[in-house]
Design a protein around this motif. Structure first.
Motif, mmCIF file in Angstrom:
data_model
loop_
_atom_site.group_PDB
_atom_site.id
_atom_site.type_symbol
_atom_site.label_atom_id
_atom_site.label_comp_id
_atom_site.label_asym_id
_atom_site.label_seq_id
_atom_site.Cartn_x
_atom_site.Cartn_y
_atom_site.Cartn_z
ATOM 1 N N ALA A 149 7.712 -8.649 20.754
ATOM 2 C CA ALA A 149 8.299 -7.594 21.599
ATOM 3 C C ALA A 149 9.186 -8.192 22.675
ATOM 4 O O ALA A 149 10.271 -7.672 22.963
ATOM 5 C CB ALA A 149 7.193 -6.752 22.228
ATOM 6 N N ALA A 150 8.750 -9.305 23.267
ATOM 7 C CA ALA A 150 9.566 -9.949 24.298
ATOM 8 C C ALA A 150 10.846 -10.518 23.702
ATOM 9 O O ALA A 150 11.914 -10.454 24.327
ATOM 10 C CB ALA A 150 8.768 -11.055 24.989
ATOM 11 N N ALA A 151 10.758 -11.063 22.495
ATOM 12 C CA ALA A 151 11.952 -11.599 21.830
ATOM 13 C C ALA A 151 12.949 -10.487 21.534
ATOM 14 O O ALA A 151 14.159 -10.634 21.757
ATOM 15 C CB ALA A 151 11.557 -12.316 20.545
ATOM 16 N N VAL A 152 12.446 -9.369 21.029
ATOM 17 C CA VAL A 152 13.320 -8.224 20.741
ATOM 18 C C VAL A 152 13.976 -7.732 22.026
ATOM 19 O O VAL A 152 15.172 -7.402 22.044
ATOM 20 C CB VAL A 152 12.521 -7.091 20.066
ATOM 21 N N GLU A 153 13.211 -7.701 23.114
ATOM 22 C CA GLU A 153 13.754 -7.239 24.386
ATOM 23 C C GLU A 153 14.857 -8.176 24.878
ATOM 24 O O GLU A 153 15.868 -7.719 25.428
ATOM 25 C CB GLU A 153 12.648 -7.141 25.429
ATOM 26 N N ARG A 154 14.696 -9.483 24.671
ATOM 27 C CA ARG A 154 15.744 -10.424 25.079
ATOM 28 C C ARG A 154 17.020 -10.217 24.262
ATOM 29 O O ARG A 154 18.129 -10.305 24.793
ATOM 30 C CB ARG A 154 15.236 -11.860 24.949
ATOM 31 N N VAL A 155 16.859 -9.932 22.986
ATOM 32 C CA VAL A 155 18.039 -9.630 22.165
ATOM 33 C C VAL A 155 18.672 -8.324 22.617
ATOM 34 O O VAL A 155 19.902 -8.219 22.736
ATOM 35 C CB VAL A 155 17.655 -9.551 20.669
ATOM 36 N N ARG A 156 17.833 -7.329 22.910
ATOM 37 C CA ARG A 156 18.349 -6.040 23.362
ATOM 38 C C ARG A 156 19.096 -6.193 24.694
ATOM 39 O O ARG A 156 20.146 -5.575 24.900
ATOM 40 C CB ARG A 156 17.206 -5.036 23.496
ATOM 41 N N GLU A 157 18.578 -6.999 25.591
ATOM 42 C CA GLU A 157 19.253 -7.227 26.869
ATOM 43 C C GLU A 157 20.604 -7.889 26.668
ATOM 44 O O GLU A 157 21.572 -7.567 27.356
ATOM 45 C CB GLU A 157 18.369 -8.101 27.771
ATOM 46 N N LYS A 158 20.670 -8.796 25.710
ATOM 47 C CA LYS A 158 21.956 -9.442 25.423
ATOM 48 C C LYS A 158 22.945 -8.438 24.837
ATOM 49 O O LYS A 158 24.151 -8.484 25.132
ATOM 50 C CB LYS A 158 21.745 -10.619 24.473
ATOM 51 N N ILE A 159 22.448 -7.507 24.023
ATOM 52 C CA ILE A 159 23.309 -6.442 23.496
ATOM 53 C C ILE A 159 23.861 -5.607 24.648
ATOM 54 O O ILE A 159 25.055 -5.312 24.705
ATOM 55 C CB ILE A 159 22.533 -5.556 22.499
ATOM 56 N N ASP A 160 22.978 -5.242 25.577
ATOM 57 C CA ASP A 160 23.415 -4.454 26.733
ATOM 58 C C ASP A 160 24.443 -5.209 27.556
ATOM 59 O O ASP A 160 25.388 -4.618 28.089
ATOM 60 C CB ASP A 160 22.214 -4.088 27.611
ATOM 61 N N ASP A 161 24.272 -6.526 27.686
ATOM 62 C CA ASP A 161 25.179 -7.333 28.503
ATOM 63 C C ASP A 161 26.531 -7.556 27.829
ATOM 64 O O ASP A 161 27.565 -7.596 28.502
ATOM 65 C CB ASP A 161 24.556 -8.708 28.801
ATOM 66 N N CYS A 162 26.512 -7.713 26.508
ATOM 67 C CA CYS A 162 27.701 -8.228 25.817
ATOM 68 C C CYS A 162 28.400 -7.231 24.909
ATOM 69 O O CYS A 162 29.622 -7.352 24.701
ATOM 70 C CB CYS A 162 27.322 -9.453 24.975
ATOM 71 N N TYR A 163 27.658 -6.271 24.357
ATOM 72 C CA TYR A 163 28.290 -5.426 23.358
ATOM 73 C C TYR A 163 28.904 -4.194 24.006
ATOM 74 O O TYR A 163 28.670 -3.902 25.178
ATOM 75 C CB TYR A 163 27.289 -5.018 22.273
ATOM 76 N N LEU A 164 29.706 -3.498 23.251
ATOM 77 C CA LEU A 164 30.351 -2.282 23.728
ATOM 78 C C LEU A 164 29.306 -1.254 24.151
ATOM 79 O O LEU A 164 28.241 -1.145 23.538
ATOM 80 C CB LEU A 164 31.225 -1.688 22.632
ATOM 81 N N GLY A 165 29.635 -0.474 25.191
ATOM 82 C CA GLY A 165 28.782 0.631 25.575
ATOM 83 C C GLY A 165 28.772 1.695 24.489
ATOM 84 O O GLY A 165 29.659 1.732 23.632
ATOM 85 N N PRO A 166 27.783 2.584 24.503
ATOM 86 C CA PRO A 166 27.659 3.571 23.414
ATOM 87 C C PRO A 166 28.859 4.501 23.292
ATOM 88 O O PRO A 166 29.228 4.891 22.187
ATOM 89 C CB PRO A 166 26.384 4.333 23.768
ATOM 90 N N SER A 167 29.492 4.862 24.419
ATOM 91 C CA SER A 167 30.662 5.744 24.344
ATOM 92 C C SER A 167 31.803 5.038 23.641
ATOM 93 O O SER A 167 32.425 5.571 22.710
ATOM 94 C CB SER A 167 31.091 6.177 25.749
ATOM 95 N N THR A 168 32.101 3.797 24.076
ATOM 96 C CA THR A 168 33.179 3.034 23.450
ATOM 97 C C THR A 168 32.850 2.731 21.998
ATOM 98 O O THR A 168 33.717 2.823 21.116
ATOM 99 C CB THR A 168 33.419 1.725 24.219
#
Length: 720
Positions: A149-168
């Motif tokens: 769960a912690a590993a998934v959360e770290r990947v999810r945080e990187k997605i939030d930091d680096c990937y396009l926002g949901p609207s874009t």
């Protein structure tokens, strides 16, 4: 079992464009399995059970078996750690909310060394998933604990930091559905959709058609109201004030309950509703002045708040807000009631992935003020059964698109046009959005530039609306592809000359052409970059240029292997030869027989409406004709003795051939002499001439113009 040594990640390469693996960007990882080369999965005691306990959804991976449970079957039969790592990384990305299906693992000529690749929409996200997957795999191998769960959360945080926002991302996804390419221009949400002169740019829900003047007007709520009122749009009366005392006087003049808000605020910050007493009004003034440059007092319009999204002059989505309440139990504080009765809703969260926001009164002065009006604070304990208003017209996230009255649609669309916004979020207060505004005393209270889209993409209730598609359709006509002609020239012999000659022919045809080759970077014949520019970065630079109408890019095998092609698809893909294997040992390419797999990438990317230009004198290149989604044009110095050329002509195909010193353009049995190389004293190698003229012909350039271009090529800017 003795602890196994760690798998070594020898080399990690982000392939940004079409490559030897797939059309899409991937992360390529060279793995040295070390001693695990001798330990396939079924020989590691307890490994399969530990791995599937950590990642139960691995059962959904089809793998090469082609059905659910396929990968688990491979585990039980015995597969190697590189292949397992591929699936672990893919599953971590799936769990983190970035669905990924593609992956491959292949052995190299070195014992125990493999190349593993997986789909990578963002390099940093992919690297994070790889690191977490690597750690998880070794923990499973060595029977060690691992916090999935912690590993998934770290990947999810990187997605939030680096990937396009949901609207874009919704807009980019809609463009991809229409096969319109895109380029991300910064680390945020500035994205180019389309190539060259056919492109449009978006910044979330703002576009390059969004007027700066219109944005300025929308940011001034008082000015917006003045313009709307002049056009007959219903708006609440009000005035700008400069002190708490002035706010009270304005409220008395307006009569009845009022709203106080900053004139240039956003996201509802500093907005207080249904104010009646002097104490409430003066407190609301002090709150509003913290969130804007001026404070506006206006008549309170009873009803629910609605957000209507206008794109290209029409309403495409609508959402309604609702008040947030808690009911006292005689034991819990207001803060505790908010957490148990409101924030416990799984639709609420702190990121953009949630349609509703969590309420935190320590950071929301409007909620504090609302509680004060009821004689409460966050630490107060309401009596059992007491209903406490926490937020008026909180998150606007209940879809009501199908309920919007046509007259409301007309008024709201008019408001967007009056302000001048191509995309606008219009805030409407009304008792019933299915009835005309005037009849119920409703009004437009705000016009917003760059509106959020999430409430329409992921409403808390109701049907999601395809607003990303609406924006793409607003930017591009139904028949527009967002593309300009792209010519890719792949090979090792004479490709720079071919690229330069093609660019010259395009230039003579009247188009603004960009050229990237080993002799430099050129725009409309002007050199803008020196040195070897036959690389991904130079090609990408041309595709970003808004002036360029056609692009010609030289691609060597090293470019394909190091970065991938700089474009997703091309109109003309030229393959000249399969040389250069001796320079590619670092890619585990050691002979010419491996080159077709590399060079076919150029043919794989040809658009259905495009053409592959292939050297028919090399059977391995000619065989790539079957890979082209578009037309195939062969060129040949030995056409009279070439069975492939003869068969192609028999089917009505196009061929460029050399007969004596004359270049002939043949379509089936029909022939046109383009130029006599000897008579015109053309000194270029015939193979270069044939390849370039075939590409020019594929672009629709007239034979007469190509002949003239050959004669004048020596004086072209790229040759000087």
């Amino acid at each position: 079992m003795t602890k196994k040594e760690n798998i070594t990640l020898q080399r990690i390469t982000y392939l940004r464009g079409p490559n030897v693996w797939t059309y899409r960007p991937v992360l390529e990882v060279w793995l040295d399995l070390g001693e695990l080369e001798d330990w396939p999965s079924h020989q590691l005691p307890g490994f399969n059970a530990r791995l599937t306990a950590m990642l139960p959804a691995l059962i959904e991976h089809h793998c090469g078996v082609g059905e659910r449970g396929g990968f688990l079957q491979r585990l039980q039969e015995g597969t190697w750690a590189g292949h397992v790592l591929e699936h672990v990384v893919i599953e971590l990305l799936n769990l983190a909310g970035m669905p990924t299906g593609f992956g491959q693992t292949r052995s190299t000529s070195q014992h125990g060394v493999y190349r593993m690749v997986f789909r990578a929409r963002d390099e940093q996200v992919a690297r994070t998933a790889l690191a977490e997957g690597h750690a998880l795999l070794m923990a499973a191998v060595n029977s060690e604990s691992f916090d999935v769960a912690a590993a998934v959360e770290r990947v999810r945080e990187k997605i939030d930091d680096c990937y396009l926002g949901p609207s874009t991302a919704s807009i980019v996804g809609a463009a991809t559905d229409r096969r319109i390419p895109h380029i991300r221009l910064n680390d945020g949400n500035l994205v180019q959709i389309g190539y060259g002169s056919a492109q449009r740019r978006i910044w979330t829900a703002e576009t390059d058609l969004t007027s700066a003047i219109a944005e300025g007007i929308a940011g001034d709520k008082d000015l917006t109201k003045t313009l709307l009122k002049a056009c007959g749009v219903p708006v609440p009366e009000g005035e700008i004030v400069d002190s708490p005392e002035a706010a009270w006087r304005a409220a008395e003049d307006i009569g009845g309950p009022v709203v106080i808000k900053p004139t240039d605020g956003n996201h509802g910050r500093g907005v207080s509703l249904d104010l009646r007493t002097r104490e409430e009004i003066e407190a609301a003034y002090r709150l509003a002045e913290q969130h804007g440059s001026e404070v506006l007092v206006e008549r309170f319009i009873p009803g629910e708040e609605h957000r209507l999204l206008v794109v290209g002059g029409r309403v495409v989505a609508a959402a309604r807000g609702e008040s947030a309440w808690v009911i006292g139990d005689g034991r819990s504080t207001v803060v505790e009631l908010i957490d148990s009765q409101i924030n416990s809703d799984p639709r609420r969260g702190t990121t953009e992935d949630f349609p509703l926001n969590r309420l935190d009164i320590t950071h929301d002065d409007v909620v504090v003020l609302e509680l004060q009006r009821q004689g409460l604070s966050g630490h107060a304990v309401p009596a059992a059964g007491r209903k406490v208003l926490i937020q008026r017209n909180g998150n606007v996230a209940i879809d009501c698109t199908d309920q919007v009255h046509p007259e409301v649609d007309h008024i709201v669309s008019l408001a967007a046009r009056v302000v001048g916004l191509d995309i606008a979020g219009i805030d409407v207060v009304a008792e019933d959005i299915s009835k005309p505004l005037q009849a119920q005393g409703g009004a437009i209270v705000e016009v917003n530039a760059g509106p959020g889209l999430l409430m329409h993409l992921k409403p808390a209730e109701g049907m999601p609306r395809p607003v990303g598609r609406d924006i793409v359709n607003h930017l591009f006509a139904d028949d527009a592809s967002g593309r300009i002609p792209v010519v890719g020239v792949a090979g090792s012999q004479g490709t720079a000359d071919i690229a330069q000659l093609v660019a010259w022919l395009v230039h003579l045809s009247g188009r603004h052409v960009g050229l990237a080759c080993r002799d430099g970077l050129f725009l409309a014949g002007r050199r803008v970059g020196r040195g070897d520019c036959a690389n991904w970065a130079s090609g990408h630079r041309l595709l970003m240029n808004r002036e360029v109408q056609t692009v010609v890019i030289e691609n060597g095998a090293a470019t394909i292997l190091d970065d991938g092609l700089p474009y997703d698809r091309c109109h003309v893909g030229v393959v000249t030869d399969l040389g250069g294997a001796e320079t590619l040992e670092r890619h585990d390419i050691r002979d010419t027989e491996q080159m077709p797999r590399v060079m076919r990438t150029q043919v794989d990317t040809v658009l259905p409406e495009g053409a592959a230009v292939l050297n028919a004198d090399d059977e391995r290149i000619a065989d790539m004709a079957r890979l082209s989604d578009g037309e195939v044009l062969f060129y040949s110095l030995l056409a009279e003795d070439n069975e492939t050329v003869a068969a192609h002509r028999a089917q009505g195909g196009r061929v460029v051939l050399l007969r004596a010193s004359r270049v002939v353009l043949a379509t089936g049995t029909a022939e046109v002499v383009c130029v006599d190389l000897q008579r015109r004293r053309i000194l270029l190698a015939p193979s270069i001439v044939l390849a370039a003229l075939a590409a020019g012909w594929a672009l629709g350039i007239a034979p007469e113009l190509m002949a003239a271009g050959l004669e004048t090529f020596a004086s072209s800017p790229t040759r000087s």
